[in-house]
Motif scaffolding. Structure first.
Motif, PDB file in Angstrom:
ATOM      1  N   VAL A 118       0.863  -1.173   0.000  1.00 45.33           N
ATOM      2  CA  VAL A 118       0.000   0.000   0.000  1.00 45.33           C
ATOM      3  C   VAL A 118       0.902   1.226   0.000  1.00 45.33           C
ATOM      4  O   VAL A 118       1.621   1.472   0.978  1.00 45.33           O
ATOM      5  N   ASN A 119       0.879   1.971  -1.083  1.00 42.68           N
ATOM      6  CA  ASN A 119       1.743   3.132  -1.243  1.00 42.68           C
ATOM      7  C   ASN A 119       0.934   4.377  -1.550  1.00 42.68           C
ATOM      8  O   ASN A 119      -0.167   4.302  -2.098  1.00 42.68           O
ATOM      9  N   ILE A 120       1.491   5.512  -1.209  1.00 35.28           N
ATOM     10  CA  ILE A 120       0.927   6.809  -1.563  1.00 35.28           C
ATOM     11  C   ILE A 120       2.029   7.611  -2.242  1.00 35.28           C
ATOM     12  O   ILE A 120       3.142   7.695  -1.724  1.00 35.28           O
ATOM     13  N   ARG A 121       1.724   8.136  -3.414  1.00 32.33           N
ATOM     14  CA  ARG A 121       2.700   8.886  -4.208  1.00 32.33           C
ATOM     15  C   ARG A 121       3.919   8.032  -4.543  1.00 32.33           C
ATOM     16  O   ARG A 121       5.026   8.521  -4.675  1.00 32.33           O
ATOM     17  N   GLY A 122       3.705   6.711  -4.654  1.00 37.38           N
ATOM     18  CA  GLY A 122       4.767   5.799  -5.024  1.00 37.38           C
ATOM     19  C   GLY A 122       5.653   5.374  -3.879  1.00 37.38           C
ATOM     20  O   GLY A 122       6.597   4.605  -4.080  1.00 37.38           O
ATOM     21  N   LEU A 123       5.372   5.827  -2.665  1.00 35.91           N
ATOM     22  CA  LEU A 123       6.217   5.544  -1.508  1.00 35.91           C
ATOM     23  C   LEU A 123       5.419   4.811  -0.445  1.00 35.91           C
ATOM     24  O   LEU A 123       4.206   4.941  -0.364  1.00 35.91           O
ATOM     25  N   GLY A 124       6.109   4.065   0.385  1.00 39.84           N
ATOM     26  CA  GLY A 124       5.460   3.353   1.471  1.00 39.84           C
ATOM     27  C   GLY A 124       6.218   2.098   1.828  1.00 39.84           C
ATOM     28  O   GLY A 124       6.890   2.024   2.853  1.00 39.84           O
ATOM     29  N   VAL A 125       6.115   1.073   0.975  1.00 38.31           N
ATOM     30  CA  VAL A 125       6.867  -0.161   1.179  1.00 38.31           C
ATOM     31  C   VAL A 125       7.516  -0.546  -0.142  1.00 38.31           C
ATOM     32  O   VAL A 125       6.998  -0.230  -1.215  1.00 38.31           O
ATOM     33  N   PRO A 126       8.653  -1.224  -0.097  1.00 42.76           N
ATOM     34  CA  PRO A 126       9.286  -1.656  -1.340  1.00 42.76           C
ATOM     35  C   PRO A 126       8.427  -2.671  -2.067  1.00 42.76           C
ATOM     36  O   PRO A 126       7.669  -3.420  -1.463  1.00 42.76           O
ATOM     37  N   TYR A 127       8.561  -2.672  -3.355  1.00 42.51           N
ATOM     38  CA  TYR A 127       7.753  -3.519  -4.219  1.00 42.51           C
ATOM     39  C   TYR A 127       8.374  -4.903  -4.284  1.00 42.51           C
ATOM     40  O   TYR A 127       9.567  -5.056  -4.524  1.00 42.51           O
ATOM     41  N   GLY A 128       7.581  -5.933  -4.035  1.00 43.97           N
ATOM     42  CA  GLY A 128       8.099  -7.289  -4.112  1.00 43.97           C
ATOM     43  C   GLY A 128       7.651  -8.099  -2.920  1.00 43.97           C
ATOM     44  O   GLY A 128       6.710  -7.744  -2.210  1.00 43.97           O
ATOM     45  N   LEU A 129       8.340  -9.191  -2.665  1.00 39.09           N
ATOM     46  CA  LEU A 129       7.967 -10.062  -1.559  1.00 39.09           C
ATOM     47  C   LEU A 129       8.057  -9.323  -0.227  1.00 39.09           C
ATOM     48  O   LEU A 129       9.006  -8.596   0.039  1.00 39.09           O
ATOM     49  N   THR A 130       7.058  -9.511   0.602  1.00 36.99           N
ATOM     50  CA  THR A 130       6.992  -8.807   1.877  1.00 36.99           C
ATOM     51  C   THR A 130       7.897  -9.473   2.905  1.00 36.99           C
ATOM     52  O   THR A 130       7.967 -10.680   3.004  1.00 36.99           O
ATOM     53  N   SER A 131       8.572  -8.646   3.687  1.00 38.97           N
ATOM     54  CA  SER A 131       9.373  -9.128   4.810  1.00 38.97           C
ATOM     55  C   SER A 131       8.777  -8.565   6.092  1.00 38.97           C
ATOM     56  O   SER A 131       8.327  -7.421   6.129  1.00 38.97           O
ATOM     57  N   ASP A 132       8.783  -9.374   7.144  1.00 36.34           N
ATOM     58  CA  ASP A 132       8.276  -8.898   8.428  1.00 36.34           C
ATOM     59  C   ASP A 132       9.224  -7.914   9.095  1.00 36.34           C
ATOM     60  O   ASP A 132       8.859  -7.268  10.068  1.00 36.34           O
ATOM     61  N   GLY A 133      10.445  -7.789   8.582  1.00 31.49           N
ATOM     62  CA  GLY A 133      11.476  -7.041   9.290  1.00 31.49           C
ATOM     63  C   GLY A 133      11.485  -5.552   9.053  1.00 31.49           C
ATOM     64  O   GLY A 133      12.381  -4.867   9.540  1.00 31.49           O
ATOM     65  N   PHE A 134      10.525  -4.998   8.308  1.00 30.36           N
ATOM     66  CA  PHE A 134      10.494  -3.553   8.115  1.00 30.36           C
ATOM     67  C   PHE A 134       9.075  -3.034   8.306  1.00 30.36           C
ATOM     68  O   PHE A 134       8.111  -3.785   8.333  1.00 30.36           O
ATOM     69  N   GLU A 135       8.950  -1.723   8.446  1.00 31.34           N
ATOM     70  CA  GLU A 135       7.675  -1.094   8.755  1.00 31.34           C
ATOM     71  C   GLU A 135       6.975  -0.620   7.486  1.00 31.34           C
ATOM     72  O   GLU A 135       7.596  -0.416   6.447  1.00 31.34           O
ATOM     73  N   GLN A 136       5.676  -0.391   7.634  1.00 30.22           N
ATOM     74  CA  GLN A 136       4.929   0.234   6.561  1.00 30.22           C
ATOM     75  C   GLN A 136       5.253   1.736   6.517  1.00 30.22           C
ATOM     76  O   GLN A 136       5.525   2.350   7.531  1.00 30.22           O
TER      77      GLN A 136
END
Length: 828
Positions: A118-136
């Protein structure tokens, strides 16, 4: 599919005979003004609405909770979109994934509930497989409670009053820090007047949806509200292997709320909710094959031919697949919250205590084919989170302020199984070993991992009205984060024997060496803690009664992260421990805007320009080899997102309204010199000074160890995104009931975007436009309408994915085809 549960729920909805019939043309400013204190007012650039009484002639007034206090949309000096509950329902945007059709600067991509961005203006989380180790980077809040898992975005909205999409950093007003924005969802609260509402929808593809809510007093001081929603739909892709449709919808949600209000100064709210999904999901279709730099005999076409395999269809819009692994997207999410609001002297004290859980039971086909290459890919996980927020709001003649403290604790446990199938040897090995299915068949990686995350923050924002026109708003945040992770991968061969790949390493060319080239045992336990200080400053000036100009600077951050899915290895196969910790992002955000109302407030026009620079951007790095390392996090040097947003809404009379929202977003990597290479530059022998990289798509060529993608666009971001709509109505008496006959239209357009973390010629998605129509009759307590979504049956992709092993296969997830249906609503 739980059809019996859904039928029973629909029956309950009809028995209750209740419905929310307030529509975008009948919502009153009085009702809007009843929104809970502690929120902001935002303008509605997305959902045209009308007011009864005196306000009708001067446009609508919308109350929101964005800045933790009541105010009108046009008074809020930030970019915000508000979509009210009735507009969410009438346009068919029943979850956050669908909501991006109404909010152009919102981007949501999902290959399954866990792998959702879930991104706003192209920013938020990196695109690809999700990792539990980083924040939204985009916070999702429901009734002031932060939802740590983006899986919440895939569930149906449940008894929603309105949704606010705030753009830009929000860390000085919200409990959990958010660097790109926030989605603030407010549900309908218990009432001391008895009321009820229900709606039932049916459509093609066996679409069935039922919603109901009932609210009323239990005593003079206690009120209760219960809501239920259920959605089911046949899948949109037919799997010839399982002989059934996949990617179906199967959702059930329940919410209950108790309100204790002994006097006007105190309210205590206890809420609980539970939602589940159990669809056969999420499969893909064949899209295309692109030439990589792997040896030609080891690319898709040759490998498929060698095994006598032919995909069921090479036209993705035949909506056929033959994937052979079992699919499931079992998903449960819920929790409880306890909220106290107490007017103390000149301000309001608020306490929100919450617990939430998430239970995820997936099954996927990771090779995207009808061959058994990856026979199993299952990584179930369980999460529990606890949060506590204390907040005090003060409003005075010259000074307003919000100050708060926030605490958060989370634990996630994951038990993963990945297993190679009978076709894996031919797909991944060379020479005589490739002809021996037993080498890899049954080879299994057993992954055990957990994450412990703790966060605490002190935040506040001051609003100083220097004059009646000029206001200055500084804000600060002090944040502490700690993360502790554990990852262990054990590997067993097809005979059930646990294998070791080091000390000593197996002989080159042996069966054990081949197995270690696919799955290697690994153990890591990264841990890190960090303090951050951030701040923002907003200056806004009322140029005229209905004209507000503002400028904002925010210095923000995304907290430190850890690699939770395993680490890259060195030449000896040892984990690179230094890669276990990911630096925090450093964010500089600039924004200016103009909010205006014209034509006696019958027209609203808002404009915003922004630029966000992020150093140490947390990017997902993927590995093309099956099973070695699916993905990990790394810091890109710098990214930038800048653009313009415009929102226009007009309502010249009670009989007509229209809106148009547009966003231009230029989001790119400013510096990322060691990024993973796109498939056309991957798969070959690693290039050296003596053998420089080959041109893209050179079979058997030399591939760079990594690629410099500086200057290229961020994935998932369209340069242009537009939403638009209109509705016209006329008075009509139907069966002795006075009401309105109306016709409505809404549409959206997105220009093309990249669907791969490193832009690739094989994964660009072309732009598309979707159009939706509805026609119906509504009165004060009854509404019936028919609808058509994607009326022109546009073929489009939501997501493209590159298959592992650098074989050149590209698979995709399709957008919905044309759907038609009818909805009936009742209320009392």
């Amino acid at each position: 599919m739980h059809r019996s549960t859904k039928t029973a729920t629909a029956a309950i909805a009809l028995i209750w005979a209740s419905l929310y019939a307030q529509t975008a043309f009948a919502e009153t400013s009085e009702n809007a003004g009843n929104s809970e204190a502690g929120g902001d007012v935002a303008d509605n650039g997305n959902a045209p609405a009308a007011q009864d009484g005196e306000e009708t002639s001067r446009g609508d007034v919308i109350i929101v909770t964005a800045r933790r206090r009541q105010e009108t949309a046009q008074e809020v000096p930030l970019a915000i979109s508000v979509i009210r509950g009735d507009s969410v329902e009438s346009t068919g945007n029943f979850n956050v994934v669908k909501l991006q059709q109404l909010a152009p600067t919102l981007q949501v991509y999902t290959s399954n509930p866990r792998n959702t961005a879930v991104n706003i203006r192209g920013l938020g989380v990196p695109y690809g497989l999700t990792s539990d180790g980083f924040e939204q980077g985009v916070g999702i809040y429901v009734d002031d409670v932060y939802n740590a898992r983006v899986a919440a975005a895939t569930f149906d909205f449940l008894d929603v009053e309105q949704v606010e999409v705030l753009r830009g950093p929000q860390g000085t007003l919200y409990g959990k820090n958010t660097t790109a924005g926030a989605i603030n969802i407010t549900t309908n609260q218990p009432t001391f007047d008895f009321e009820g509402r229900a709606e039932v929808t049916v459509g093609n593809l066996n679409f069935r949806q039922a919603k109901a809510a009932i609210s009323g007093p239990l005593s003079d001081t206690i009120a209760a509200r219960i809501a239920v929603a259920t959605t089911s739909r046949r899948g949109t892709i037919f799997n010839v292997t399982s002989d059934r449709y996949i990617n179906e919808q199967d959702n059930l949600g329940l919410r209950g709320t108790l309100l204790f209000q002994p006097n006007d100064d105190l309210s205590v709210t206890l809420s609980g909710d539970y939602s589940k999904q159990n669809p056969e999901c999420c499969g893909t279709v064949f899209v295309r094959v692109g030439r990589t730099q792997r040896a030609l005999a080891r690319q898709y076409e040759a490998l498929a031919a060698a095994q006598g395999y032919s995909v069921v269809s090479r036209n993705p819009f035949d909506r056929l697949t033959d994937i052979d692994a079992s699919l499931n997207a079992g998903n449960k999410i819920g929790g409880a919250s306890f909220k106290v609001k107490w007017d103390v002297g000149p301000g309001t004290f608020t306490s929100i205590s919450a617990w939430r859980f998430w239970d995820w039971k997936p099954e996927n086909d990771r090779d995207f084919t009808g061959l058994s290459i990856v026979a199993k890919s299952q990584n179930p996980s369980q999460q529990n989170q606890y949060s506590q927020e204390f907040r005090y709001n003060y409003s005075g003649d010259a000074i307003d302020f919000v100050v708060g403290v926030f605490g958060f604790k989370q634990r996630i446990d994951t038990q993963g199984v990945e297993q190679q199938g009978i076709n894996a040897s031919r797909w991944n090995l060379t020479g005589a070993l490739a002809n021996n299915p037993a080498v890899l068949n049954g080879l299994t990686a057993l992954n055990t991992q957990y994450l412990k995350s703790t966060s605490a923050a002190l935040f506040g924002q001051l609003s100083w009205k220097i004059t009646d026109a000029l206001t200055i708003q500084p804000g600060i945040r002090i944040n502490y984060d700690k993360k502790e992770g554990f990852y262990q991968r054990r590997v067993v061969d097809g005979a059930g024997v646990e294998i070791s790949c080091f000390n000593p390493a197996p002989p080159a060319g042996s069966i054990r060496a081949a197995q270690c080239g696919v799955y290697q045992p690994q153990l890591s336990a990264p841990s890190v803690s960090d303090w951050n200080f951030s701040y923002d400053l907003n200056v806004n000036y009322k140029l005229a009664e209905d004209v507000l100009a503002y400028a904002t600077y925010a210095k923000s951050f995304k907290t430190v992260g850890i690699n939770q899915n395993g680490l890259p290895t060195d030449a000896a196969g040892n984990p690179i421990l230094a890669a276990g910790v990911i630096k925090p992002e450093s964010v500089n955000h600039f924004e200016v805007g103009l909010k205006t109302q014209l034509w006696d407030r019958k027209a609203t026009f808002n404009l915003a320009a922004f630029r966000t620079d992020i150093k140490n951007y947390q990017a997902t790095v993927t590995n093309g080899q099956l099973g070695v390392l699916r993905g990990y996090l790394a810091n890109a040097g710098k990214v930038r997102s800048q653009g313009l947003e415009a929102d226009l809404k007009i309502r010249p009379s009670d009989r007509f309204s229209a809106y148009a929202n547009a966003a231009y977003t230029d989001a790119k990597y400013v510096r990322f010199v060691d990024a993973p290479c796109p498939p056309e530059l991957a798969g070959g022998t690693t290039a050296t000074a003596a053998n420089p990289p080959s041109p893209p798509g050179t079979a058997g060529g030399f591939s760079p160890a990594n690629c410099d993608i500086s200057g290229q666009r961020l994935p998932g971001v369209s340069k242009w995104a537009i939403s638009y709509g209109a509705e016209v109505n006329t008075p009509l008496t139907l069966f002795a009931t006075e009401g309105q006959l109306y016709v409505g239209f809404d549409g959206n357009y997105r220009s093309g975007f990249s669907s791969n973390p490193s832009p690739s010629i094989y994964t660009n998605i072309e732009g598309y436009a979707l159009s939706n129509y509805r026609v119906g009759f509504r009165s004060d307590n009854f509404e019936i309408y028919g609808w058509v979504r994607n009326v022109f049956d546009v073929n489009y992709f939501e997501l493209l994915q590159v298959a592992p092993s650098n074989v050149g296969l590209v698979a995709g997830q399709l957008g919905d085809p044309r759907t038609v249906g009818a909805t009936v609503k009742l209320s009392f």
